[in-house]
Design a protein around this motif. Structure first.
Motif, PDB file in Angstrom:
ATOM      1  N   THR A   1       0.813  -1.218   0.000  1.00 23.29           N
ATOM      2  CA  THR A   1       0.000   0.000   0.000  1.00 23.29           C
ATOM      3  C   THR A   1       0.845   1.266   0.000  1.00 23.29           C
ATOM      4  N   ARG A   2       2.077   1.183   0.462  1.00 24.51           N
ATOM      5  CA  ARG A   2       2.938   2.363   0.555  1.00 24.51           C
ATOM      6  C   ARG A   2       3.956   2.427  -0.579  1.00 24.51           C
ATOM      7  N   GLY A   3       3.931   1.438  -1.482  1.00 26.41           N
ATOM      8  CA  GLY A   3       4.954   1.346  -2.516  1.00 26.41           C
ATOM      9  C   GLY A   3       5.075   2.571  -3.385  1.00 26.41           C
ATOM     10  N   GLU A   4       3.968   3.086  -3.881  1.00 26.89           N
ATOM     11  CA  GLU A   4       4.003   4.252  -4.775  1.00 26.89           C
ATOM     12  C   GLU A   4       4.648   5.452  -4.083  1.00 26.89           C
ATOM     13  N   GLN A   5       4.215   5.714  -2.835  1.00 25.99           N
ATOM     14  CA  GLN A   5       4.747   6.863  -2.114  1.00 25.99           C
ATOM     15  C   GLN A   5       6.229   6.689  -1.810  1.00 25.99           C
ATOM     16  N   VAL A   6       6.631   5.488  -1.385  1.00 32.10           N
ATOM     17  CA  VAL A   6       8.037   5.234  -1.069  1.00 32.10           C
ATOM     18  C   VAL A   6       8.887   5.331  -2.321  1.00 32.10           C
ATOM     19  N   TYR A   7       8.350   4.847  -3.425  1.00 31.60           N
ATOM     20  CA  TYR A   7       9.099   4.934  -4.678  1.00 31.60           C
ATOM     21  C   TYR A   7       9.366   6.387  -5.045  1.00 31.60           C
ATOM     22  N   ARG A   8       8.313   7.227  -4.982  1.00 32.14           N
ATOM     23  CA  ARG A   8       8.459   8.634  -5.383  1.00 32.14           C
ATOM     24  C   ARG A   8       9.345   9.410  -4.412  1.00 32.14           C
ATOM     25  N   SER A   9       9.145   9.197  -3.120  1.00 28.90           N
ATOM     26  CA  SER A   9       9.818  10.042  -2.130  1.00 28.90           C
ATOM     27  C   SER A   9      11.216   9.573  -1.776  1.00 28.90           C
ATOM     28  N   LEU A  10      11.505   8.275  -1.970  1.00 32.33           N
ATOM     29  CA  LEU A  10      12.800   7.749  -1.527  1.00 32.33           C
ATOM     30  C   LEU A  10      13.553   7.010  -2.627  1.00 32.33           C
TER      31      LEU A  10
ATOM     32  N   ARG B   1      17.957 -10.777   6.339  1.00 28.38           N
ATOM     33  CA  ARG B   1      17.880  -9.720   7.362  1.00 28.38           C
ATOM     34  C   ARG B   1      16.510  -9.054   7.355  1.00 28.38           C
ATOM     35  N   LEU B   2      16.002  -8.754   6.161  1.00 25.76           N
ATOM     36  CA  LEU B   2      14.735  -8.045   6.047  1.00 25.76           C
ATOM     37  C   LEU B   2      13.537  -8.925   6.385  1.00 25.76           C
ATOM     38  N   ASP B   3      13.707 -10.245   6.232  1.00 20.97           N
ATOM     39  CA  ASP B   3      12.619 -11.162   6.577  1.00 20.97           C
ATOM     40  C   ASP B   3      12.232 -11.052   8.051  1.00 20.97           C
ATOM     41  N   ARG B   4      13.156 -10.558   8.859  1.00 20.35           N
ATOM     42  CA  ARG B   4      12.883 -10.461  10.296  1.00 20.35           C
ATOM     43  C   ARG B   4      12.083  -9.206  10.657  1.00 20.35           C
ATOM     44  N   LEU B   5      11.857  -8.331   9.690  1.00 20.15           N
ATOM     45  CA  LEU B   5      11.116  -7.096   9.941  1.00 20.15           C
ATOM     46  C   LEU B   5       9.629  -7.303   9.674  1.00 20.15           C
ATOM     47  N   ASP B   6       8.798  -6.676  10.484  1.00 20.95           N
ATOM     48  CA  ASP B   6       7.346  -6.801  10.344  1.00 20.95           C
ATOM     49  C   ASP B   6       6.737  -5.473   9.921  1.00 20.95           C
ATOM     50  N   GLY B   7       5.823  -5.513   8.964  1.00 17.49           N
ATOM     51  CA  GLY B   7       5.039  -4.347   8.615  1.00 17.49           C
ATOM     52  C   GLY B   7       5.696  -3.410   7.627  1.00 17.49           C
ATOM     53  N   GLU B   8       4.851  -2.649   6.939  1.00 19.06           N
ATOM     54  CA  GLU B   8       5.339  -1.723   5.920  1.00 19.06           C
ATOM     55  C   GLU B   8       6.163  -0.590   6.525  1.00 19.06           C
ATOM     56  N   GLU B   9       5.828  -0.182   7.745  1.00 14.46           N
ATOM     57  CA  GLU B   9       6.549   0.923   8.371  1.00 14.46           C
ATOM     58  C   GLU B   9       8.016   0.575   8.563  1.00 14.46           C
ATOM     59  N   ALA B  10       8.285  -0.664   8.979  1.00 11.65           N
ATOM     60  CA  ALA B  10       9.673  -1.086   9.190  1.00 11.65           C
ATOM     61  C   ALA B  10      10.429  -1.172   7.865  1.00 11.65           C
ATOM     62  N   ILE B  11       9.759  -1.650   6.807  1.00  9.39           N
ATOM     63  CA  ILE B  11      10.404  -1.733   5.495  1.00  9.39           C
ATOM     64  C   ILE B  11      10.671  -0.341   4.960  1.00  9.39           C
ATOM     65  N   GLU B  12       9.727   0.573   5.126  1.00  6.04           N
ATOM     66  CA  GLU B  12       9.927   1.946   4.669  1.00  6.04           C
ATOM     67  C   GLU B  12      11.109   2.591   5.389  1.00  6.04           C
ATOM     68  N   ALA B  13      11.232   2.317   6.674  1.00  6.38           N
ATOM     69  CA  ALA B  13      12.366   2.854   7.430  1.00  6.38           C
ATOM     70  C   ALA B  13      13.686   2.315   6.890  1.00  6.38           C
ATOM     71  N   GLU B  14      13.692   1.055   6.469  1.00  6.63           N
ATOM     72  CA  GLU B  14      14.904   0.472   5.877  1.00  6.63           C
ATOM     73  C   GLU B  14      15.254   1.153   4.563  1.00  6.63           C
ATOM     74  N   VAL B  15      14.242   1.427   3.738  1.00  5.67           N
ATOM     75  CA  VAL B  15      14.499   2.120   2.473  1.00  5.67           C
ATOM     76  C   VAL B  15      15.058   3.509   2.756  1.00  5.67           C
ATOM     77  N   ALA B  16      14.511   4.179   3.760  1.00  2.00           N
ATOM     78  CA  ALA B  16      15.008   5.513   4.117  1.00  2.00           C
ATOM     79  C   ALA B  16      16.466   5.438   4.585  1.00  2.00           C
ATOM     80  N   ARG B  17      16.783   4.409   5.370  1.00  2.00           N
ATOM     81  CA  ARG B  17      18.169   4.254   5.839  1.00  2.00           C
ATOM     82  C   ARG B  17      19.111   3.993   4.672  1.00  2.00           C
ATOM     83  N   LEU B  18      18.676   3.153   3.747  1.00  2.00           N
ATOM     84  CA  LEU B  18      19.502   2.870   2.580  1.00  2.00           C
ATOM     85  C   LEU B  18      19.700   4.123   1.727  1.00  2.00           C
TER      86      LEU B  18
END
Length: 825
Positions: free
Chosen positions: A234-243, A284-301
């Motif tokens: 659900t957050r893919g489009e926004q994460v793609y554009r913003s990050l 490593r990422l398999d251990r993360l739960d939810g879109e918020e945690a994945i979005e935070a990883e993209v931001a860190r990267l």
């Protein structure tokens, strides 16, 4: 669990629905070859359906997954897991048919085809298009669907639309009012597809991986991007554009994205290989739960990506001290230092280190490289040392102190000042490390002179003042300084590759084996301070070379700090090197103590003393310079296969050469580790600067369009191959030319016989005709399955070079199109 049904494009597109190409999919990439094949199939099908209305043509499958955002209301949405290239192409064809019929038949066709096959009328804008490509292609695709003035642009989507528009004009027969209608019917009702739909809860990314795990279809960066956006339904489009889009643009290439993901992993575990990047990140990422945690990883990267961009482009760094150190470490050319650089820049960003501290830390790394290089330990174990640095450095110290401490302790061979002074006189600098690293240190040494009129050092190469290939004049010059029992060959070998005998010039080929008087005249006119110092000498022999080595040692000591005082020095590696070389010395061969001394960076008497007191592998095969055994039984050596003349001298043909001995010792001789340089030098030597420059101009063009190079292993002649594909890619490796410094460009038709698409004779013929249009090239038709050639000197003609470049561009595009046919679904 999946459901598979045979269907038609009509059934797939009619009704309110939307097929979304996920962000993880590659952009639209079909080219003329794939479009032509599809067009020919459809035209043939339309003709078949005149006689047999039920005729169909199977064009493959589409794999669909229900969108996680589907609800009880709204347009049903499906993710196109596989087949997006095919689906996008077919709807672009429908756009072209619509526009052609609306223009040439009746405007009613525009609304009809839009409402039936291309859009969901009266739905919100986000749901209006029935096929929604990736964000990169979306604007160009929407222009085609909406028939705006931007339809048919220069991008791949626009090119496909223009291709079909052109073909429709060619096909349309004014005397046949139904030909385009028949074609539309063939597309809509006659093309058969298998629609494979996953069930809610199925792991669409696993299916996607299994469909794309056969070869070079996707890089590790592709797979990781795909995985991340599969985890963002659900957050893919926004994460793609913003990050993500910013990260992708900043790092420029998939290779750099993959490098970032590896660097992120290796800071945690130095054992991670680049080939395991995707698996490591996924675990490593398999251990993360939810879109918020994945979005935070993209931001860190993304944050790390900005730092990596600075490492890759040091000129963008604002702090002058940090910028200089980054530029030098980039010039050194090893990515194993990147984890540390990323860590240092990250520490500064988070306020736990200052610019001065990270610049100081980088200087210690640079010093570590330089001091190992000049003492003969350039490469041994260095990757392991660097990759473990971040994990093992002391976090209680400042970053520069921590780096200095880590490099100074243990068996890391960080040479201290005494080792520099001792070994710089004897270490064969020119045979150690990579050519660019040897040149870099000389450039940096010149910079340390602080000339008020700085010279552009980037185009200069290393010059042996005492030449590698000696002459009678040079022997006469050096011989007065021989000690009792020495001969000229021993002294020459001991001195020629040491740092004291090396400098930088732009006139390497002109100076060559010239006498010192001629070289001194040229060096005196140089803008380099180091060359002016050499030119001040009246002669050039052992005393001058050793004196210069001593002066350079002091300059190195002043410029590059050594290890911490009081740390235990590394084990003396000289004798380990000698043992390695002698262990590799085969039966029936021999060498000399003088050659061994040069290899390990010591003196001949020291080698003789060592052999006489310490048990050493194959010590009996070390003979005197003339091949005379010293205290060794002739019978024992003869039993091993050594041959002697009537005077008791071993056969010179069985002596292991200086270069072979260096290679056996683990050194990196110039002729072994730099085949590109060897190829270039041989071109210059055999044909002069003009021909060599013409050939290198063609090679530079090949590099610019994305080609790669391979080189032969021969030392007397090093051939160059222009690779359009790697051996691991679909279709296998393929190259158009092999270039030989002896004077010919070989067109390898014979090699192409089993390499698509040039296994087709028509393409080999086209290659031959294209090349034969160039002046000086005449490839006989009878040799279309052989390896004909044309002279390298033909490339002197600008027209020939232009035609050859155009032909290489064409060849590369043909070869690369084969790679993507199977993957571009």
């Amino acid at each position: 669990m999946v459901t598979a049904n045979e269907t038609t494009l009509q059934h797939l597109l009619e009704g309110s629905k939307q097929y979304r190409v996920p962000l993880y999919q590659r952009t639209y990439s079909w080219e003329k070859k794939q479009l032509s094949q599809l067009w020919d199939d459809i035209v043939g099908l339309a003709e078949d359906r005149v006689a047999q209305e039920s005729a169909t043509h199977f064009i493959g499958s589409v794999v669909l997954a229900p969108s996680p955002g589907n609800g009880p209301t709204g347009v049903p949405q499906f993710l196109v897991v596989d087949g997006q290239q095919r689906l996008t192409t077919l709807t672009l064809l429908l756009c072209a048919i619509r526009d052609h019929r609306a223009t040439h038949e009746d405007p009613i066709h525009r609304g009809r085809m839009n409402d039936l096959y291309l859009t969901n009328p009266y739905k919100p804008e986000a749901q209006r298009l029935k096929v929604l490509p990736t964000q990169t292609d979306r604007e160009a695709y929407q222009a085609c669907v909406d028939s705006t003035p931007h339809a048919g642009g220069r991008d791949s989507v626009g090119a496909a639309y223009r291709f079909f528009a052109t073909k429709l004009v060619e096909l349309d027969d004014p005397d046949d009012p139904f030909d385009i209608e028949r074609l539309e019917d063939a597309v809509i009702s006659g093309l058969a597809l298998v629609s494979i739909t996953t069930h809610p809860g199925d792991n669409a990314h696993r299916i996607f991986e299994s469909l794309n795990n056969t070869g070079a279809a996707l890089t590790q960066a592709d797979l990781l991007r795909n995985y991340l956006f599969m985890r963002l339904p659900t957050r893919g489009e926004q994460v793609y554009r913003s990050l993500w889009l910013s990260l992708q643009n900043q790092l420029e290439t998939p290779k750099n994205l993959e490098l970032l993901f590896w660097l992120d992993l290796v800071q945690r575990d130095a054992r991670i290989k680049q080939t395991d990047t995707y698996a490591g990140q996924q675990a490593r990422l398999d251990r993360l739960d939810g879109e918020e945690a994945i979005e935070a990883e993209v931001a860190r990267l993304c944050t790390l990506g900005a730092l990596l961009h600075t490492i890759l482009h040091p000129e963008t760094e604002s702090d002058a001290g940090v910028r200089t150190r980054l530029q030098r470490l980039k010039e050194w050319g090893t990515t194993t230092v990147y984890p540390l650089l990323l860590h240092l820049l990250d520490r500064r960003k988070h306020g736990t280190a200052s610019s001065d501290e990270i610049a100081s830390a980088m200087l210690y790394v640079e010093s570590f490289f330089v001091r190992r290089q000049v003492t003969g330990r350039a490469t041994a174990g260095i990757n392991r040392i660097l990759l473990q640095l971040v994990a093992e450095m002391d976090r209680a110290q400042t970053v520069d102190q921590a780096v200095h401490t880590y490099l100074s302790t243990g068996r890391k061979h960080y040479a201290d000042d005494n080792e520099i002074r001792a070994l710089i006189r004897t270490a064969p600098y020119y045979l150690n490390g990579r050519a660019n690293q040897r040149t870099s240190i000389l450039r940096w040494l010149e910079t340390e002179h602080g000339s008020k009129e700085p010279v552009d050092l980037t185009s200069l190469t290393i010059e042996h003042v005492l030449p590698q290939t000696s002459t009678d004049e040079w022997e006469q010059s050096v011989s007065p300084d021989l000690e009792p029992g020495e001969n000229y060959e021993q002294v020459h070998n001991a001195l020629v590759h040491t740092l004291g005998n090396l400098t930088l010039t732009g006139y390497n080929s002109e100076l060559s084996n010239s006498a010192f008087d001629a070289k001194r005249t040229r060096l005196a006119k140089s803008g380099l301070v180091m060359n002016q110092h050499i030119a001040e000498q009246a002669e050039w022999s052992r005393p001058q070379i050793l004196a210069r080595a001593d002066a350079l040692a002091e300059r190195i000591i002043a410029a590059w700090p050594g290890p911490l005082a009081g740390t235990a020095p590394g084990a003396n590696v000289q004798w380990n090197l000698m043992n390695t070389a002698l262990a590799a010395l085969p039966a029936g061969s021999w060498t000399t103590a003088g050659d061994l001394a040069v290899i390990i960076g010591t003196t001949t008497p020291a080698v003789i003393a060592r052999l006489g007191t310490v048990q050493t592998p194959n010590a009996h095969r070390v003979l005197q310079a003339g091949g005379l055994p010293d205290g060794v039984s002739f019978d024992a050596l003869r039993a091993e296969g050594l041959e002697f003349d009537e005077h008791g001298h071993a056969s010179p043909d069985q002596r292991i050469s200086f270069e072979e001995l260096a290679e056996a010792s683990g050194l990196d001789p110039a002729w072994a580790d730099e085949p590109a340089q060897r190829f270039s030098e041989q071109l210059h030597d055999k044909h002069g600067n003009d021909v060599a420059s013409a050939v290198l101009d063609v090679l530079e063009f090949w590099d610019e369009i994305g080609g790669d190079f391979g080189y032969g292993s021969g030392r007397s002649e090093t051939s160059c191959f222009l690779f359009a594909r790697d051996k691991d890619e679909q279709g296998g490796n393929i190259w158009p030319f092999a270039i030989y410094p002896s004077g010919r460009v070989e067109v390898v038709f014979q090699h192409m016989l089993g390499r698509p698409p040039f296994d087709q004779v028509v393409l080999r013929e086209e290659l031959r005709h294209r090349l034969n249009a160039a002046p000086g090239v005449d490839l006989p038709a009878a040799k279309i399955e052989k390896r004909p050639s044309f002279p390298v000197k033909a490339l002197l003609d600008p027209k020939t070079r232009a035609i050859v470049r155009e032909t290489l561009q064409w060849f590369y595009e043909q070869a690369r199109s084969t790679v993507f046919v199977g993957a571009a679904r």
